[in-house]
Design a protein around this motif. Sequence first.
Motif, short mmCIF file in Angstrom:
data_model
loop_
_atom_site.label_atom_id
_atom_site.label_comp_id
_atom_site.label_asym_id
_atom_site.label_seq_id
_atom_site.Cartn_x
_atom_site.Cartn_y
_atom_site.Cartn_z
N ASP B 42 0.84 -1.19 0.00
CA ASP B 42 0.00 0.00 0.00
C ASP B 42 0.88 1.25 0.00
OD1 ASP B 42 -2.31 1.38 0.01
OD2 ASP B 42 -3.04 0.62 1.95
N ASN B 43 0.26 2.41 -0.20
CA ASN B 43 1.00 3.66 -0.11
C ASN B 43 1.67 3.80 1.24
OD1 ASN B 43 0.77 4.92 -2.57
ND2 ASN B 43 -1.26 5.76 -2.10
N GLY B 44 2.93 4.21 1.23
CA GLY B 44 3.65 4.43 2.48
C GLY B 44 4.21 3.15 3.07
N ALA B 45 4.13 2.03 2.33
CA ALA B 45 4.61 0.75 2.85
C ALA B 45 6.13 0.71 2.93
CB ALA B 45 4.11 -0.39 1.97
N GLY B 46 6.81 1.57 2.15
CA GLY B 46 8.27 1.60 2.18
C GLY B 46 8.93 1.12 0.90
N LYS B 47 8.15 0.95 -0.15
CA LYS B 47 8.69 0.41 -1.40
C LYS B 47 9.73 1.36 -2.00
CE LYS B 47 4.61 0.47 -3.37
NZ LYS B 47 3.76 1.06 -2.31
N SER B 48 9.36 2.64 -2.13
CA SER B 48 10.30 3.59 -2.72
C SER B 48 11.53 3.74 -1.86
CB SER B 48 9.62 4.96 -2.90
OG SER B 48 8.58 4.86 -3.85
N THR B 49 11.32 3.76 -0.55
CA THR B 49 12.47 3.90 0.35
C THR B 49 13.45 2.75 0.15
OG1 THR B 49 11.08 5.04 1.94
CG2 THR B 49 13.14 4.13 2.77
N LEU B 50 12.91 1.53 0.02
CA LEU B 50 13.79 0.37 -0.16
C LEU B 50 14.61 0.52 -1.46
CD1 LEU B 50 14.80 -2.37 0.76
CD2 LEU B 50 12.85 -3.44 -0.42
N THR B 51 13.94 0.90 -2.56
CA THR B 51 14.70 1.00 -3.81
C THR B 51 15.70 2.15 -3.74
OG1 THR B 51 13.00 2.38 -4.84
CG2 THR B 51 12.87 0.03 -5.25
N LYS B 52 15.35 3.21 -3.01
CA LYS B 52 16.29 4.33 -2.91
C LYS B 52 17.52 3.96 -2.07
CE LYS B 52 13.13 8.07 -3.91
NZ LYS B 52 12.15 9.03 -3.34
N ILE B 53 17.32 3.09 -1.10
CA ILE B 53 18.49 2.63 -0.33
C ILE B 53 19.38 1.76 -1.21
CG2 ILE B 53 19.20 1.09 1.54
CD1 ILE B 53 16.86 2.25 3.18
N ILE B 54 18.75 0.89 -1.99
CA ILE B 54 19.54 0.03 -2.87
C ILE B 54 20.33 0.87 -3.88
CG2 ILE B 54 19.45 -1.81 -4.61
CD1 ILE B 54 16.83 -2.74 -3.26
N SER B 55 19.69 1.94 -4.38
CA SER B 55 20.34 2.71 -5.44
C SER B 55 21.21 3.85 -4.93
CB SER B 55 19.28 3.26 -6.41
OG SER B 55 18.45 4.17 -5.73
N GLY B 56 21.44 3.90 -3.62
CA GLY B 56 22.40 4.88 -3.11
C GLY B 56 21.84 6.26 -2.84
N VAL B 57 20.51 6.41 -2.96
CA VAL B 57 19.93 7.73 -2.68
C VAL B 57 19.95 8.01 -1.18
CG1 VAL B 57 17.85 9.16 -2.84
CG2 VAL B 57 18.49 7.68 -4.75
N TYR B 58 19.54 7.00 -0.36
CA TYR B 58 19.61 7.14 1.10
C TYR B 58 20.57 6.08 1.65
CZ TYR B 58 14.89 9.22 0.60
OH TYR B 58 13.81 9.96 0.25
N PRO B 59 21.28 6.40 2.73
CA PRO B 59 22.00 5.34 3.45
C PRO B 59 21.00 4.58 4.31
CG PRO B 59 22.35 7.47 4.53
CD PRO B 59 21.47 7.74 3.32
N ALA B 60 21.27 3.29 4.55
CA ALA B 60 20.41 2.54 5.46
C ALA B 60 20.83 2.85 6.89
CB ALA B 60 20.56 1.04 5.18
N ASP B 61 19.87 2.80 7.81
CA ASP B 61 20.23 2.99 9.23
C ASP B 61 20.76 1.69 9.83
OD1 ASP B 61 19.39 5.59 9.09
OD2 ASP B 61 17.38 5.16 9.85
N GLY B 62 20.22 0.58 9.36
CA GLY B 62 20.68 -0.70 9.89
C GLY B 62 20.59 -1.76 8.81
N GLY B 63 21.22 -2.89 9.08
CA GLY B 63 21.18 -3.98 8.11
C GLY B 63 22.34 -3.90 7.14
N GLU B 64 22.27 -4.69 6.09
CA GLU B 64 23.42 -4.84 5.21
C GLU B 64 22.96 -5.10 3.78
OE1 GLU B 64 27.33 -7.05 6.36
OE2 GLU B 64 25.95 -8.51 5.48
N ILE B 65 23.72 -4.57 2.84
CA ILE B 65 23.45 -4.90 1.44
C ILE B 65 24.70 -5.56 0.88
CG2 ILE B 65 22.97 -3.97 -0.87
CD1 ILE B 65 21.44 -1.72 0.43
N ARG B 66 24.52 -6.72 0.27
CA ARG B 66 25.67 -7.40 -0.35
C ARG B 66 25.45 -7.50 -1.85
NH1 ARG B 66 28.72 -11.52 3.03
NH2 ARG B 66 28.43 -10.73 5.15
N LEU B 67 26.52 -7.16 -2.57
CA LEU B 67 26.49 -7.29 -4.02
C LEU B 67 27.51 -8.37 -4.36
CD1 LEU B 67 25.19 -5.82 -6.50
CD2 LEU B 67 27.27 -4.47 -6.63
#
Lengths: 345, 249
Positions: B42-67
């Motif tokens: 739904d709107n505000g679920a966090g979808k855009s935020t997740l893709t923006k973290i993956i693409s370097g727009v926002y840093p994540a506060d916690g967790g890890e991304i592995r490439l």
Amino acid sequence: MSGHTPVQVLTPQTSGRSPSRWLASIAGMRAWLFLLLLLAVFESWARISYGASFVLSAHNAQSIAVFAVAPLLLALGETFVIIAGGIDLSVGFIMGLSAVVAAQGANLAASVVPEFPAMLAGIAAGLLVSLVPGLVNGALISRLKVPPFIGTLGMYGVARGAAFLLAAGTTVPVANGWFAALGNARVAGFPVVVVIAAVFVLLMHYMLSQTRFGQHTYAVGASEQAALRAGIGVGRHTRRLYLLSALCAGLGGVLYTARFTAGAAQAGEPLLLDSIAAVVIGGASLFGGSGTIFGTVAGSLVIAVIQYGLVFIDVEPFWQFVAVGVVIIISVLVDQTQRRLGGDG
Amino acid sequence: MDVPGQPILDIRAVSKRFGGVEALKGVSLQLHPGDVVALAGDNGAGKSTLTKIISGVYPADGGEIRLDGKPVHFATPEAARRAGIETIYQDLALADNLSIGANIFLGREPMRRVLGVLPVLDRKAMAAAAKETMARLDFHVDRLQAPVGRFSGGQRQAVAIGRAIYWNARVILMDEPTAALGVPEQRKVLALIRGLKKEGRGVIFISHNLQDIFAVSDRIVVLRRGSLAGERRTRDTSHDEVVKLMIGG
Ligand SMILES: Nc1ncnc2c1ncn2[C@@H]1O[C@H](COP(=O)(O)OP(=O)(O)O)[C@@H](O)[C@H]1O
Ligand SMILES: [Mg+2]
């Protein structure tokens, strides 16, 4: 879901026959067509009224070519700036500043070196001084985010004041045979200034159409965002554009001094309008993103033919301003119509 | 680079907070080569935020991304793009006055030498690469010198994607790629996503449109108020189940 992938064909939306495509395809040519039309008008007039040819007169052709050189030089740099979505209003007085400094530089050097190196010193001084307002324009626009219209309008005032101050409000004569020859001699029958301008035209055409610099100029004019995302240093590119524009104006000033054996602060004053008009008549859009060097050449010739032709048929000289103004307005209207119909022109 | 069985992208318990809002509360997601993942919610679920973290727009506060198994931290979208993660935006960031080839190569134009001396843009090479790249996406270009401004919205997305795959983007992120497009254009974009799958790229796309989601995705990841509400293989689930995951209850 099935893995079947339908084959897509990428075809530009506008179809081959639509009027917009047709209009767009003549955009680059419209200045040349207009030039032909003008020449035909003046030719008929000359035949009917004087029983002579306008076009086939070597004197007329040469006068028009010499006449076109200064506005063309300013217009060449302006073409790059306008394609990138900017505008440079300071070129006229950068040209004046360069003309004055070239004359003073040549005079100053003449007291210590012979005439030929003194001329070279004058040329160098004129070109170098033109870089200063170019650098400032670029820094204002790219670093301080001043709109080009405002930044270069300010520089218009500053360069104008500086040129008049340096010239102490008068013209600066140069007694230098080499300098005079540069402005008035011929090679193989062609005026040297026309040859220089022609070489410069080829160089600019090469830069705009065949180099990364030119490609990035178009990209910045179409979408700064796209250019940035493609990793183009838009700020640095902008600074180079205004430097190039100023350098073209500087060359215009140097050639002015050569032609009139005197530098004058107001040398380029009437040429600002002419040079922007040449670019716009030549098919460049003031919205940025389109334009060509040969279009600008045609635009410069259109203006020179109007101005010289009106004198030739003995019309009150003030009509020149009216005629050039009307042609600019028509060109902008044509450009807008093309954008509306063609989407991009 | 693709190690069998290893995901290209491995997102582990990523969290993000905006002031008082917990936009993501520890979301995990794996993407393998050739995977098409639909991100729903739904709107505000966090979808855009997740893709923006993956693409370097926002840093994540916690967790890890592995490439490719290695932890990465992208300071900027440019850094993510250099690592092979490309986001296709609706406004596309194309130069409308330039050809497809010129857009693909913008900023990295190939040059050739005339008569062995004068460097000039190699337009032929650009056009050839454009033709070949678009053909890989099953788009066949018939007017290679036309400016991309003359193409339709879906076709322009194809160009943006073509540019991404030419430069070896391995993960393609698309936020609502079919929104604001007409039905025929939506079909083209779906065909593009299938083309990317065939190419072995990983795709994460956000969509509200269940038809689109079921038409092209392999897996559906549903977010609800910043948390993972569920993850299903597309062929094992139904519209009904996905809607229930989205709205909860
Ligand atoms: N830049 C931001 N600043 C503050 N709050 C934000 C920002 N971006 C998103 N949010 C908040 O985070 C939550 C998730 O938003 P978003 O990721 O855009 O959701 P979706 O794309 O699923 O609709 C929302 O509550 C939204 O208001
Ligand atoms: Mg969103």
